[in-house]
Scaffold this active site. Structure first.
Site, short mmCIF file in Angstrom:
data_model
loop_
_atom_site.label_atom_id
_atom_site.label_comp_id
_atom_site.label_asym_id
_atom_site.label_seq_id
_atom_site.Cartn_x
_atom_site.Cartn_y
_atom_site.Cartn_z
N GLU A 57 0.88 -1.17 0.00
CA GLU A 57 0.00 0.00 0.00
C GLU A 57 0.91 1.22 0.00
O GLU A 57 1.57 1.52 0.99
CB GLU A 57 -0.92 0.03 1.21
CG GLU A 57 -1.89 1.21 1.16
CD GLU A 57 -2.57 1.48 2.48
OE1 GLU A 57 -2.77 2.67 2.79
OE2 GLU A 57 -2.88 0.52 3.20
N CYS B 212 -2.07 8.69 3.33
CA CYS B 212 -1.97 8.38 1.90
C CYS B 212 -3.29 8.57 1.17
O CYS B 212 -3.30 8.85 -0.02
CB CYS B 212 -1.50 6.93 1.71
SG CYS B 212 0.17 6.61 2.25
#
Length: 477
Positions: free
Chosen positions: A247, A281
């Site tokens: 990720e 993020c």
């Protein structure tokens, strides 16, 4: 174990200092002062960790899934009793408010519990057809690398599914936020996880990653962090064909359509964007607004942002604390300076606060030219760009004009527009009139340069399994 000022490694069921006794400093971002230390693993420590995980592998993988599940649920209950103290530790290390830290630990507890509740069913054989079935089996030892921005949630999203699947884990915690890994690992220890099944190391990240991933003992790499580091780790993992779950970075767009309810849209964006000082993020970073609503949106958004109370993270009146470290302040200065030099306008914020601590105010930039770095480089901080659009196709093109594809958001009640945007936006997750964190039962992953593989939900557990196809058995009983 560790105390409030000195955090240790956890190897083969024991808390201990690193072999060289070397430590790394832990800095309070609100004061810029060292207030704790964390042990730094040596090569010998890492070798012992690998051996410990490998020794535990067969016993843990063959342990009934029901028993693995019971340990995870018990660990969730133990961790739940620690939330108040653990949240204060996290706030002091990372800079997020007590409320944010408490909410994060609550999500970590939910993640441990969800994986515990579903471990048995996700380890069961799957009938496919007469004389055919799939048998899930654990892949083996996992190397898990976690960042400092949401350490509790991300540690839980890596440890819980791996353990549910029957895999031992070597966790490389973030040196900036060591207490989080310590609290979660200690909760698992108290819940009865066998020696060697969970190991925790800290140290120089590049040295640890190279050593762990060079070992054939490690079968899976799971990492959350920057795209640049993720690529480096994937290259290391390629030598042993270790499965990768990555990720990585994000640069999330928000499209605000003409029919958007700004009374709901603006608080939703503001609250989610500036949580954790924008160091997420999947936080929104590029806002595209229908031109007919642009001036109103900008005025109301700027007003809302200016009301955000910046202060000490342990003050209940604080809405946003400091950034985590000096590196993030330097990035905010660089991105803002570049944008302004290219012609952008600062609507609010834009300069470091003149006070101790790594404080950067919520910042809105407008008139940002397409070549500005802030539109292409993940800001990972409290900077928003806002721009108008005339046609929906233009907004879609701009939203997709980045190498990242982690999350995207839009606001409209028109069903046809919702369908078009859902199908057109290039992202692993698309949210409609909604900005929130990912729940424990949902798979999450990026596209393009935002990574591959999934964490969360059934797919999160499957990431740590071999799905063995078995054909021709006369009975599956």
């Amino acid at each position: 174990m560790s105390d409030a000022r000195s955090h240790e490694l956890f190897i083969n069921g024991k808390w201990r200092a690193g072999g060289s006794r070397a430590t790394l400093p832990v800095i309070n971002p609100a004061t810029e002062k060292v207030f704790a230390s964390v042990a730094s693993a040596t090569v010998s420590d890492l070798d012992e960790t690998l051996a410990s995980a490998e020794r535990s592998r067969n016993a843990w993988s063959s342990r009934p899934a029901k028993e693995r599940a019971e340990i995870l649920v018990a660990a969730a209950r133990v961790l739940a009793t620690k939330i108040e103290a653990a949240a204060r530790d996290l706030s002091a290390e990372q800079g997020k408010t007590i409320a944010e830290a408490t909410g994060e630990y609550t999500r970590a507890v939910e993640t441990l519990e969800w994986n515990g509740r579903h471990a048995e069913e996700l380890s069961a054989s799957i009938p496919m057809a007469p004389n055919r079935m799939i048998v899930p089996e654990p892949l083996g030892v996992v190397a898990a690398f976690t960042p400092w921005n949401y350490p509790a949630v991300l540690i839980a999203r890596k440890l819980a599914p791996a353990l549910a699947a029957g895999c031992p884990v070597i966790l490389k915690g973030a040196e900036e936020t060591p207490s989080v890994a310590v609290h979660i690992v200690e909760s698992l220890r108290q819940a009865g996880v066998p020696d060697g099944v969970v190991n925790l190391v800290f140290g120089v990240p590049v040295h640890i990653s190279r050593h762990l991933l060079s070992s054939p003992i490690v079968k899976v790499l799971t990492f959350t962090g920057s795209t640049a580091v993720g690529k480096q780790l994937a290259m290391l993992a390629a030598n042993n064909l270790q499965r990768c779950i990555l990720e990585l970075g994000g640069h999330s767009p928000v499209i605000v359509c003409e029919d958007a309810d700004l009374a709901k849209t603006i608080p939703a964006i503001s609250e989610y964007k500036f949580e954790c000082a924008g160091q997420s993020c999947n936080a929104p970073s590029r806002i595209f607004v229908a031109r007919s609503r642009y001036e109103e949106f900008l005025s109301r958004m700027t007003e809302a942002v200016r009301k955000i109370r910046i202060g000490l993270p342990d003050d209940a009146a604080t809405d946003m604390g400091p950034m985590a470290n000096a590196r993030r302040i330097e990035a905010m200065q660089r991105l803002t300076k570049d944008a302004v030099e290219r012609g952008a306008r600062i609507e609010t914020g834009g300069a470091r606060l003149d006070r101790p601590g790594f404080y950067w105010p919520p910042t809105i930039l407008t008139g940002v030219p397409k070549e500005a770095r802030v539109l292409h480089e993940e800001p990972f901080g409290p900077i928003l760009t806002v721009a108008p659009f005339d046609a929906l196709e233009e907004a879609i093109e701009e939203a997709n004009a980045t190498e990242y594809g982690l999350a995207a958001y839009f606001f409209t009640d028109a069903a046809d527009t919702q369908r078009k945007l859902t199908n057109s936006l290039s992202a692993g997750a698309v949210s409609v009139n909604y900005l929130k964190g990912v729940s424990a039962d949902a798979p999450y992953g990026g596209v393009k340069q935002s990574g591959y593989g999934y964490e969360g939900g059934e797919q999160g557990v499957r990431s740590f399994q071999i799905l063995k196809m078995v054909n021709g058995l006369s009975s599956f009983g």
